[in-house]
Scaffold this motif. Structure first.
Motif, PDB file in Angstrom:
ATOM      1  N   GLN A 206      -4.505   4.675  -0.358  1.00 50.72           N
ATOM      2  CA  GLN A 206      -4.299   3.770   0.757  1.00 50.72           C
ATOM      3  C   GLN A 206      -2.814   3.414   0.832  1.00 50.72           C
ATOM      4  O   GLN A 206      -2.199   3.069  -0.174  1.00 50.72           O
ATOM      5  CB  GLN A 206      -5.115   2.486   0.583  1.00 50.72           C
ATOM      6  CG  GLN A 206      -4.926   1.492   1.725  1.00 50.72           C
ATOM      7  CD  GLN A 206      -5.680   0.189   1.502  1.00 50.72           C
ATOM      8  OE1 GLN A 206      -6.378   0.027   0.495  1.00 50.72           O
ATOM      9  NE2 GLN A 206      -5.550  -0.753   2.419  1.00 50.72           N
ATOM     10  N   ILE A 208       0.125   0.957   2.066  1.00 45.40           N
ATOM     11  CA  ILE A 208       0.335  -0.412   2.525  1.00 45.40           C
ATOM     12  C   ILE A 208       1.832  -0.711   2.543  1.00 45.40           C
ATOM     13  O   ILE A 208       2.638   0.013   1.957  1.00 45.40           O
ATOM     14  CB  ILE A 208      -0.394  -1.444   1.636  1.00 45.40           C
ATOM     15  CG1 ILE A 208       0.205  -1.441   0.221  1.00 45.40           C
ATOM     16  CG2 ILE A 208      -1.886  -1.189   1.607  1.00 45.40           C
ATOM     17  CD1 ILE A 208      -0.316  -2.572  -0.647  1.00 45.40           C
ATOM     18  N   LEU A 246      -2.958  -8.492   4.177  1.00 47.68           N
ATOM     19  CA  LEU A 246      -4.013  -8.126   3.230  1.00 47.68           C
ATOM     20  C   LEU A 246      -4.117  -9.110   2.071  1.00 47.68           C
ATOM     21  O   LEU A 246      -5.195  -9.337   1.539  1.00 47.68           O
ATOM     22  CB  LEU A 246      -3.751  -6.723   2.678  1.00 47.68           C
ATOM     23  CG  LEU A 246      -3.628  -5.602   3.715  1.00 47.68           C
ATOM     24  CD1 LEU A 246      -3.298  -4.291   3.032  1.00 47.68           C
ATOM     25  CD2 LEU A 246      -4.903  -5.484   4.523  1.00 47.68           C
ATOM     26  N   ASP A 260      -0.932  -4.143   6.200  1.00 49.36           N
ATOM     27  CA  ASP A 260      -1.232  -2.777   6.621  1.00 49.36           C
ATOM     28  C   ASP A 260       0.085  -2.057   6.916  1.00 49.36           C
ATOM     29  O   ASP A 260       1.011  -2.647   7.493  1.00 49.36           O
ATOM     30  CB  ASP A 260      -2.091  -2.773   7.895  1.00 49.36           C
ATOM     31  CG  ASP A 260      -3.558  -3.026   7.593  1.00 49.36           C
ATOM     32  OD1 ASP A 260      -4.002  -2.694   6.482  1.00 49.36           O
ATOM     33  OD2 ASP A 260      -4.249  -3.578   8.473  1.00 49.36           O
ATOM     34  N   TYR A 261       0.169  -0.789   6.541  1.00 46.54           N
ATOM     35  CA  TYR A 261       1.358   0.007   6.837  1.00 46.54           C
ATOM     36  C   TYR A 261       1.229   0.577   8.242  1.00 46.54           C
ATOM     37  O   TYR A 261       0.217   1.192   8.588  1.00 46.54           O
ATOM     38  CB  TYR A 261       1.509   1.135   5.818  1.00 46.54           C
ATOM     39  CG  TYR A 261       2.645   2.076   6.112  1.00 46.54           C
ATOM     40  CD1 TYR A 261       3.959   1.687   5.901  1.00 46.54           C
ATOM     41  CD2 TYR A 261       2.408   3.360   6.613  1.00 46.54           C
ATOM     42  CE1 TYR A 261       5.017   2.533   6.185  1.00 46.54           C
ATOM     43  CE2 TYR A 261       3.454   4.221   6.889  1.00 46.54           C
ATOM     44  CZ  TYR A 261       4.756   3.806   6.672  1.00 46.54           C
ATOM     45  OH  TYR A 261       5.800   4.659   6.953  1.00 46.54           O
TER      46      TYR A 261
END
Length: 503
Positions: A206, A208, A246, A260-261
């Motif tokens: 994931q 971020i 987050l 969130d990226y």
């Protein structure tokens, strides 16, 4: 600093600028006196230009500048010998022309033998002194560098040892240690007034964005507490056009915010770094998404939230050109008590700040509206608010107003020409959005629309133009004279662009 009519002697403090390593240009002024002895400290300097002044004395001090690759001391009043170094043996005569008392050839120099010996001894002494000073500077620099590295290593160890307070706002599948071990220089994607932003990939792939806020020094009370502002604001809101927080981490020394990226970076980067061309449909989707996000903050949050730093850098763009408002470090929760109290800091970024901050620091949603209007002008013109392509260094708003006054209805000169080449069929829509932008940047806050009204106008502009395109296609298909249909369509719009020449 050339060509500035500077007079007097050269300040000796310049010789203590240890970071001066590329160029020092003092040419074509009225400087007098000798070259300061402190110039011997400029051991990193590569290029020096002292030409066309009235400087006197010798060039001895320049003999210790081992990194010089270019020198121009022509047309001064220097005297004595050139330093006896390889660099001075190789430089062309033009570099010291115009100094009649300067001795180029030691064997033919008119100076007496005693003076020659004296100058030679002086040169040797100065050279030895310069080498000694240089050696001491290098040793001190190495010592300081070693101590700084040790201190940084100790701080990193301390951060890892201290217990982290981790507050998640979403269900997460990674730990704090998964994050802090990846905060390396190679992962930095941005820096700002609030901290450094890293791109971090978790063990489960994931991606971020992690903002590491600048540390607060012991005993200091920061004027803007970015950490509490962003956590308090973003932790309490949810909207598809606002970047998702987050979680947050704090160990007493280091404060982290996890987001969130957003893959396409900022709107400013896309507009001005030219990595990806944005056609009009993409730009429209971005500005409409940003308007939705602001309308949510102003009208759907209780109490309302004023972002206070709306700019193209703080609007992130997703893979499908979704807009996300980011960087809430300056955000304020607006209630009745705060509205009556002036803020003690200027909120916002240069070029985007509403004019009322010049006479009042009071918090208002209409300040966000003004900043958003500047963003609209930036999107339409392709120019930054203080772009160096704007004549006379004017602000983008002043330039747009001038173009509207002088060119009457030839508004296309304002628009991004690359945008016109690739999206010219949507010209009417662009001009109507320009009208909305001018409403937003009205100098009077009370006459600016609300963000709810701005959102409605943008949606109506697209809706009207879509309806028109359908009618145009139908009329074109049923017309017995296609050329006549096309010609008449250019003037058949029922709605004029929302543009009026400002007073």
């Amino acid at each position: 600093m050339s060509r500035n009519r500077l007079s007097g002697s050269i300040p000796g403090q310049i010789g203590h600028l240890q970071g001066l390593d590329i160029l020092l240009n003092l040419s074509r002024n009225y400087l007098t006196g000798p070259i300061p002895d402190s110039f011997a400290n400029l051991s990193k300097l590569a290029n020096l230009d002292l030409s066309h002044n009235k400087l006197t004395g010798t060039l001895t001090v320049l003999g210790s500048l081992d990194n010089l690759v270019s020198l121009d001391v022509s047309y001064n009043k220097f005297s004595g010998f050139l330093p006896d170094t390889k660099f001075f043996h190789d430089i062309p005569a033009i570099a010291y022309a115009g100094n009649p008392e300067l001795c180029i050839n030691r064997n033919k120099c008119p100076l007496s033998g005693n003076r020659h010996v004296k100058n030679t001894r002086h040169l040797v002494m100065c050279t030895l002194l310069s080498l000694t000073v240089t050696l001491l500077v290098v040793l001190v620099g190495l010592l300081l560098f070693t101590r700084i590295r040790r201190a940084a290593f100790a701080r990193n160890n301390e951060e890892n040892i201290l217990e982290w307070d981790f507050t998640p706002f979403q269900k997460l599948n990674f730990s704090v240690n998964d994050i802090v071990t990846r905060l390396s220089d190679s992962n930095v994607i941005g820096k700002g007034c609030s901290g450094i932003v890293y791109r971090v990939e978790t063990p489960l792939k994931q991606v971020i964005a992690v903002k590491k806020l600048w540390p607060v020094k012991n005993g200091e009370f920061p004027e803007r507490d970015w950490f509490s502002a962003e956590v308090r604001t973003l932790g309490s809101i949810r909207h598809k056009n606002i970047v998702r927080l987050l979680g947050c981490c704090n160990n007493g020394k280091t404060r982290l915010l996890l987001f969130d990226y957003i893959s396409n970076g900022s709107l400013a980067g896309l507009l001005h770094e030219k990595k990806l061309f944005l056609d009009w449909d993409a730009r429209y989707k971005i500005i409409l998404g940003a308007a939705h996000g602001l309308a949510y903050l102003h009208h759907d949050c209780t109490p309302p939230i004023v972002h206070r730093d709306i700019k193209a850098n703080n609007i992130l763009v997703g893979p499908q050109f979704e807009a996300f408002l980011a960087d809430f470090g300056l955000a304020k929760l607006v209630d009745a008590a705060e509205c009556s109290i002036a803020s003690n800091t200027i909120a916002g970024s240069y070029g985007y700040i509403a004019p009322e901050y010049g006479y009042s620091f009071r918090i208002t949603e209409k300040s966000d509206v003004f900043s958003y209007g500047v963003v609209l002008l930036e999107v339409l013109t392709g120019k930054e608010p203080t772009d160096n392509r704007i004549p006379e260094g004017a602000h983008i708003l002043a330039w747009v107003n001038k173009e509207l006054r002088e060119r009457k209805r030839e508004f296309t000169t304002i628009l991004d020409q690359q945008l016109l080449l690739r999206s010219g069929t949507q010209l009417q829509e662009m001009l109507q959005v320009l009208g909305v932008a001018l409403l937003c940047v009205n100098p009077s806050p009370g006459e600016r629309p609300t963000m709810k009204d701005v959102t409605a106008m943008l949606k109506e502009i697209r809706h009207q133009n879509e309806d028109y395109e359908k009618q145009h296609c139908n009329s074109k298909a049923g017309s017995t004279n296609p050329k006549a249909a096309v010609h008449s369509s250019s003037f058949s719009r029922s709605s004029e662009p929302l543009i009026r020449s400002p007073s």
